[in-house]
Design an enzyme around this catalytic site. Structure first.
Site, mmCIF file in Angstrom:
data_model
loop_
_atom_site.group_PDB
_atom_site.id
_atom_site.type_symbol
_atom_site.label_atom_id
_atom_site.label_comp_id
_atom_site.label_asym_id
_atom_site.label_seq_id
_atom_site.Cartn_x
_atom_site.Cartn_y
_atom_site.Cartn_z
ATOM 1 C CG HIS A 285 7.053 -11.659 -2.244
ATOM 2 N ND1 HIS A 285 5.970 -10.834 -2.186
ATOM 3 C CD2 HIS A 285 6.709 -12.273 -3.726
ATOM 4 C CE1 HIS A 285 5.373 -10.251 -3.264
ATOM 5 N NE2 HIS A 285 5.696 -11.498 -3.932
ATOM 6 C CB CYS B 288 6.403 -8.791 3.519
ATOM 7 S SG CYS B 288 5.292 -7.632 3.135
#
Length: 296
Positions: free
Chosen positions: A134, A176
């Site tokens: 992430h 991301c």
């Protein structure tokens, strides 16, 4: 595509200067004179067009694969093991010595990187590090906390890791970089008409790095829950079919093309997330063409 998840959660003394005069920096700064005393072994001739990929070993490839997190706001990254397995397999086929590390805390990630940088890479062609995790703008996540991406390459600059000086150092980051969505646009054709030199030379300490993010700053990076992430799927496919033949920047251009054109999010139950697009982001400080070639 099937359902996809967003991953939010010198100049030498004899060289002539073309315009005469001296060179000045555009900002105040400090310098460490000890840097100029650091000498690394020249891996290739000064003006060589290609990196030397004929060392004894291809080099190390480290994959930091993060599926589960201690941070409560971060969901498990279903599908990341598909990415990790695919990348590991294709890198082994290119001659890398691959190590996959799962769900490490930041302290362990950092220690592993420092230990890796302290090793002797004299017989290696290059270094590759991949992070599957992430992220958000300017940050990546280990199992327990976030950290800045430059922690990954800080210890591999030429002054800190001389045995990798002048050699490619490659970083691939699947994460991301924010929560923005790229809805894309539709294009129409309606408006269209039919042997090593003994001469020494100096290089910047940040030369020979390649840093590739799966998406541009500020935006989502998409991952399919069964097939893996768009970026890693495309990267592995290009490496599999042309990894020994094409130079890395040409190869990555086709990775960008594949991600940009072949993929679109399929989340009809979430209209705002549906039919979204993505394109990887490449930062290159490479000073030569990099072609892996076949490793015997």
């Amino acid at each position: 595509m099937s359902e996809a998840n967003p991953e939010n959660n010198g100049s030498g003394g004899e060289e002539q200067r073309p315009n005469g005069g001296g060179d000045e920096g555009d900002a105040w700064g400090s310098s460490d004179p000890s840097f100029s005393r650091i000498v690394g072994r020249m891996p290739v001739d000064r003006n060589a067009a290609f990196y030397n990929m004929k060392h004894k070993y291809r080099g190390f490839a480290i994959i930091f694969n993060h599926e589960h997190f201690d941070v409560h706001s971060l969901k498990s990254r279903t599908g990341t093991n598909v990415d990790s397995d695919s990348l590991s397999k294709v890198l082994k086929s290119l001659g890398f010595r691959v190590t996959v590390l799962h769900n490490l805390k930041f302290e362990d990630v950092n220690k592993y990187i420092q230990d890796l940088a302290a090793m002797d890479h004299s017989d290696n062609d290059c270094l590759l590090i991949a992070v599957l995790s992430h992220g958000e703008l300017g940050m990546l996540y280990a199992k327990d906390t976030h950290y800045k991406p430059d922690n990954l390459w800080y210890y591999f600059t030429a002054d800190r890791c001389p045995t990798l000086a002048g050699k490619p150092k490659l970083f691939f980051i699947q994460a991301c970089q924010g929560d923005k969505l790229d809805g894309g646009i539709t294009l129409s054709n309606r408006t269209e008409t039919d042997g090593l030199s003994s001469a020494s030379y100096r290089i910047p300490i940040h030369a020979d790095f390649l840093i590739v993010f799966s998406t541009v700053p500020g935006y989502f990076s998409w991952r399919n829950t069964t097939r893996g992430s768009w970026f890693m799927q495309a990267l592995c496919e290009e490496l599999r079919y042309s990894g020994t033949e094409r130079d890395i920047l040409t190869l990555l251009t086709f990775v960008c093309q594949k991600v940009a054109l072949d993929y679109e999010s399929n989340t009809p139950d979430m209209p705002t997330m549906h039919q979204q697009k993505q394109v990887p982001c490449i930062t290159s400080m490479l000073t030569r063409l990099l072609v892996f070639g076949n490793k015997k």
